[in-house]
Design a protein around this motif. Structure first.
Motif: not given
Length: 450
Positions: A54-57, A248-252, A378-379
């Motif tokens: 999580a820290a990277a994003s 957002m969906t695929v990155n989550l 990315q967030g």
């Protein structure tokens, strides 16, 4: 008609491309070395791995939007990009130093991930509008495909290099290569000669431009207003909104899977350290193929059809990963094969989505729209990393993988229930001459460059 110089013969593009080559190759070393350091040397738990992912994003959520507005304001973006590379490289270098001194901890790795993530946010938001100063509009799809080939080549060769370096130098010392790569990238960027297009230069006003944004580039306007204008432009445009929601969906769920992947690969699948990166190798090979075929597929079938087709393959890697079992050679082969397919699909999506964003976003809003997209796509990975850590702690590693696979399927309706389906049904020649598959939003101007 002006003669078009191929990108490969344009010195400034080669330098920009080369900067990404060395940085991404070094980053692939970090993507394997950092989690291996946390798991093997610091005995990190699934939840700690979630925080590390999580820290990277997280910086995309904290600074992504104001940075996008600043990218539209500043006339010179290249010095900022160079500074990002120098700071990121210095932060990575502290990891081997701390390890040798006996200070290294999971908290230290998380802090480094935050610094590097912040530099990544700034770099990406400045890089997109900067690209318009280096590459002419009619070559930007090919340029984006060229950058995707960089990511693919790095993912193809990076894990092998990382495995070799980790085996020879140990995981923390392997990060020296990543730190050095940031410095080389900064030198490449420093050598680019193309004059940058001033962000504040007057532009011809369009009758389609709304009154409240007619002086959008004035320094008198507040940063908050500019951020809000970028968000309204994105949310108000059906095509950009659908692409962002899919990302957002695929990155989550991708970040959730990534958070527990190393633990899953080592403890459940029984992969040795040098084979842990096999999924990245497969994805890199697929990405390289995707970078080659994406512009051709878009030219032949249209970007809308390529986008709709690519998301159908997104869940494949998730499903294979969750179901994988058996001998090491079989598991490795299945994971690599599925990631090749996913790599082709993801790069085709990324190239066509990036071209669509440059086409659909108003020229004066590219930085802010891009920042808004990154803020979402990315967030959300920060939440994904935490989600993966919690799922791994509560459900166990394999059930958590299945939850991620189920979530990845949701990417499909994000695009298939959008105006992109209308553009895909239209004749390709007609669609190619149309600026958009959906009408522009009332809250933002339509790009005159479409």
């Amino acid at each position: 008609m002006l003669r078009t110089i191929p990108l490969r013969r344009q010195r400034d593009y080669r330098l920009l491309w080369g900067a990404r080559v060395v940085t991404e190759a070094g980053s692939e070393v970090s993507r394997l070395a950092v989690p291996l350091t946390a798991v093997t040397l610091l005995s990190a738990s699934p939840l700690q791995m979630g925080f590390l992912t999580a820290a990277a994003s997280l910086p995309f959520l904290l600074v992504g939007l104001p940075v996008g507005a600043l990218a539209d304001r500043l006339a010179r973006r290249r010095p900022v990009m160079i500074g990002c590379e120098v700071v990121a490289g210095s932060a990575v270098l502290t990891v081997p130093v701390a390890w040798l001194a006996g200070w290294l901890s999971v908290s230290w790795l998380i802090a480094v991930a935050l610094v590097v993530g912040t530099c990544t946010v700034v770099f990406r938001n400045f890089n997109t509008p900067h690209l318009t100063s280096v590459v002419p509009e009619h070559q930007r799809t090919a340029a984006l495909a060229g950058f995707q080939s960089v990511f693919a080549v790095a993912q193809l060769g990076g894990p092998g290099l990382a495995g070799l370096l980790v085996g020879v130098l140990t995981a923390p010392l392997a990060l020296i290569v990543d730190a050095f790569s940031f410095l080389v990238s900064a030198l490449c960027l420093r050598s680019i000669r193309a004059p940058e297009t001033p962000a504040e230069q007057p532009r011809k006003q369009s009758h389609r431009q709304p009154r409240e944004q007619s002086h959008e580039q004035s320094h008198r306007q507040s940063l908050r207003h500019e951020i809000g204008a970028g968000i309204r432009t994105l949310v108000g445009h059906p095509v950009l909104r659908a692409l962002t929601l899919a990302g957002m969906t695929v990155n989550l769920f991708g970040a959730a899977q990534l958070a527990i992947y190393v633990l899953f690969a080592v403890t459940v699948l029984g992969l040795p350290g040098w084979l842990v990166g096999i999924s990245v190798v497969g994805f890199g090979l697929g990405g390289l193929l995707g970078a080659v075929v994406a512009p051709r597929l878009a030219e032949r079938f249209g970007g809308d059809r390529v986008l709709l087709g690519s998301v159908l393959f997104f869940p494949a890697g998730f499903v294979v990963m969750a179901a994988a079992s058996g001998p090491v050679w079989l598991v490795s082969a299945l994971i690599a094969a599925s990631e090749i397919v996913v790599g082709v699909a993801v790069v085709c999506f990324s190239v066509c989505s990036g071209a669509a964003t440059l086409r659909e976003a108003p020229a004066d809003f590219i930085g802010r729209v891009n920042a808004s997209i990154n803020f979402g796509t990315q967030g959300v990975m920060a939440f994904g990393g935490l989600l993966g850590g919690v799922l791994g702690e509560v459900l166990g590693l394999r059930p958590a993988m299945w939850v991620c696979a189920a979530g990845a399927v949701l990417t499909i309706p994000c695009l298939w229930w959008s105006p992109l389906t209308r553009g895909a049904r239209a004749p390709h020649a007609e669609a190619a001459n149309s600026p958009s598959t959906a009408p522009p939003p009332r809250s933002s101007p339509e790009d005159e460059q479409k």
